[in-house]
Design a protein around this motif. Structure first.
Motif: not given
Length: 244
Positions: A47-53, A61-64, A73-77
């Motif tokens: 959400i913060d990245l979407a707002r920033l960009f 989500r595609e970039a991540l 990077i590694q996502p953690r549930q």
């Protein structure tokens, strides 16, 4: 862990008009390389990245997802995404920032295509094809002896393997990728300045394993050797450890 400094308003505002997810990928990658987000740091939320960009969450989500697939990077549930590794800072000195996503995607495509070309080369090679591949190895050995890296011969090796497959689509596709492949090879060379002899010898050893498998007609070994070679080349470019 200290809070990273605030980012500028919409970092995409003055960037080239490439795919938005690629632009976000490159901005975040740059932040990781430059230490804005060190290893172990948590990235801002979707959400913060979407707002920033000023983009939608699916684009973020595609970039991540690409950063995750590239092992950065590694996502953690339930906790977000964390920086897994930091590429060498030299990456930003030698690679135009707008080309990094393209280089990564080129590696992805090559990993999908070239191992199959090597498999077919092992099944279909003849004496002329083997001599062509071996000639590129001789040229590369001579370059190593002279203390240089011959990118022409490096690309010629991959092209010779593709041609040995007996399927012109492989060699035609590789020729279409020539500029991107050469860029990655040059980048690999520039990043190897820390220990050029060790890295060049390592790459040559990988080439030899591929050739030996093709010469022996071992399709599985040829596939695996080419897959490992391209995967390792990608790792050498984008991982922080540039010594091997």
């Amino acid at each position: 862990m200290p809070t990273p400094p605030p980012a500028p308003d919409n970092p995409l505002a003055k960037r080239p008009q490439s795919k938005l997810s690629d632009q976000i990928y490159e901005v975040v990658l740059t932040d990781i390389v430059q230490g804005r987000y060190p290893e172990g740091a948590k990235l801002p939320t979707e959400i913060d990245l979407a707002r920033l960009f000023s983009v939608s969450r699916p684009i973020v989500r595609e970039a991540l997802a690409r950063l995750r697939d590239d092992g950065l990077i590694q996502p953690r549930q339930g906790a977000g995404s964390f920086v897994l590794k930091r590429p060498a800072t030299a990456l930003l000195r030698f690679a135009p920032i707008g080309s990094i996503a393209d280089i990564q995607r080129c590696f992805e495509f090559r990993i999908a295509v070239e191992p199959m070309a090597a498999r077919l080369a092992a099944a279909r090679r003849d004496d002329a094809a083997l001599e062509m591949i071996e000639a590129t190895l001789r040229t590369l050995r001579e370059a190593i002896r002279m203390g240089t890296l011959n990118i022409e011969a490096d690309f010629a090796f991959h092209k010779a393997v593709a041609e040995a497959s007996g399927n012109t689509y492989f060699s035609t596709t590789l020729r279409m990728l020539e500029e991107s492949v050469r860029t990655a090879m040059l980048l690999n060379r520039q990043l190897s300045l820390h220990n050029p002899v060790q890295r060049i010898n390592l790459v040559q050893a990988e080439h030899k394993v591929i050739f030996d498998a093709i010469a022996a007609g071992d399709e599985d070994a040829a596939f695996e050797a080419m897959h490992k070679h391209i995967q390792d080349a990608r790792r050498r470019v984008f991982d922080g450890d540039v010594r091997n």
